[in-house]
Scaffold this active site. Sequence first.
Site, PDB file in Angstrom:
ATOM      1  N   GLN A  44      -4.885   6.380  -0.986  1.00 10.53           N
ATOM      2  CA  GLN A  44      -4.106   6.098   0.227  1.00 10.53           C
ATOM      3  C   GLN A  44      -3.682   7.416   0.884  1.00 10.53           C
ATOM      4  OE1 GLN A  44      -3.683   3.051   1.496  1.00 10.53           O
ATOM      5  NE2 GLN A  44      -2.447   3.773   3.200  1.00 10.53           N
ATOM      6  N   ASP A  55     -13.620   4.113   1.610  1.00 10.47           N
ATOM      7  CA  ASP A  55     -13.002   4.577   2.859  1.00 10.47           C
ATOM      8  C   ASP A  55     -14.028   5.266   3.762  1.00 10.47           C
ATOM      9  OD1 ASP A  55     -10.403   4.175   3.634  1.00 10.47           O
ATOM     10  OD2 ASP A  55      -9.575   5.617   2.216  1.00 10.47           O
ATOM     11  N   LYS A  85      -3.315  -4.499   0.173  1.00 15.93           N
ATOM     12  CA  LYS A  85      -4.693  -4.351  -0.314  1.00 15.93           C
ATOM     13  C   LYS A  85      -4.848  -5.005  -1.692  1.00 15.93           C
ATOM     14  CE  LYS A  85      -5.291  -0.203   2.463  1.00 15.93           C
ATOM     15  NZ  LYS A  85      -5.225   1.261   2.569  1.00 15.93           N
TER      16      LYS A  85
HETATM   17  N1  GUN Z   1      -3.797   5.419   5.653  1.00 17.86           N
HETATM   18  C1  GUN Z   1      -3.831   4.799   6.852  1.00 17.86           C
HETATM   19  N2  GUN Z   1      -5.042   4.234   7.061  1.00 17.86           N
HETATM   20  C2  GUN Z   1      -5.775   4.513   5.965  1.00 17.86           C
HETATM   21  C3  GUN Z   1      -7.109   4.196   5.588  1.00 17.86           C
HETATM   22  O1  GUN Z   1      -7.884   3.555   6.311  1.00 17.86           O
HETATM   23  N3  GUN Z   1      -7.501   4.679   4.378  1.00 17.86           N
HETATM   24  C4  GUN Z   1      -6.694   5.407   3.592  1.00 17.86           C
HETATM   25  N4  GUN Z   1      -7.175   5.846   2.424  1.00 17.86           N
HETATM   26  N5  GUN Z   1      -5.457   5.713   3.899  1.00 17.86           N
HETATM   27  C5  GUN Z   1      -4.998   5.261   5.081  1.00 17.86           C
END
Ligand code: GUN
Length: 293
Positions: free
Chosen positions: A103, A126, A59
Amino acid sequence: MININSSPIILDGRHVANEVLKNVKIEINEIKANGKRVPGLAVVLVGNDPASETYVGSKEKKSIELGIYSEVYKLLDTTTEEELINIINLLNANTNIDGILVQLPLPKHLNTEKVIGNIHPSKDVDGLHPYNLGKLIAGERCLKPCTPLGVMEILKQYSIDIQGKKAVVIGRSILVGKPISLLLLDKNATVTIAHSKTQNLEDVCREADILVAAIGKPRFVKKDWIKKGAVVIDVGINRILENDKGKLVGDVDFENVSPLCKAITPVPGGVGPVTIAMLMSNTLEAYKMRSEE
Ligand code: GUN
């Protein structure tokens, strides 16, 4: 037209992601050319789960490539809820930051709902804050979860018909299953949400024109669950050991299922890359929505 005798279309997530990223980059270049502040994304990782570290690294890399201002917070797994919420509050107040992503999963001592609930809804890239989830149900403009958006983007770029089709989503998580179901419903699919307590799951899946697997179990979906000519979207990313080697596989038994499909996403190279692209697109969307306020 369903052509079940020819090879399935492999839905190329990297290609879909590149299309999304190309457009995000054009808009960011315009913002820069106008001398304006660029969009900013903060990613917060608590603990040292190796998979999460990899995702956070991707990311950050993608943000920098696009010219998005990026901040990454790597916190010890002993971080308290109060400390984490203090950081979120600083990011809420930081005018250079448009998107905040914590995350998941968080270490067990932290209450995920409470933590996410402290992110300002306008920065919730998110799409997991109850405010945004409520707007999603209401069908109003909002920030939406990235993986579901990615699934819809794949279906859109490959011009897959959704209206009137029977869609079955296996999995009911807030992150994936429930929001995908709402987005498919919004496009006029007839949606069934299946889960671990669903009876006759195989029969339910065999009805699907569009089958979305978001279970988290390697190669769980078998070939005799598939209607011939179905479109299969595999959201799973499972790390397994096979012949002493680490391997990534989806929730679908790709090798045996794919010959029956009209189209199918591979793992890796399917939904995964599009999820990150949608995070970049959501960061730009959050920036634009905040600028309009
Ligand atoms: N962990 C796995 N997929 C995601 C996601 O789309 N967002 C977040 N914040 N954590 C994740």
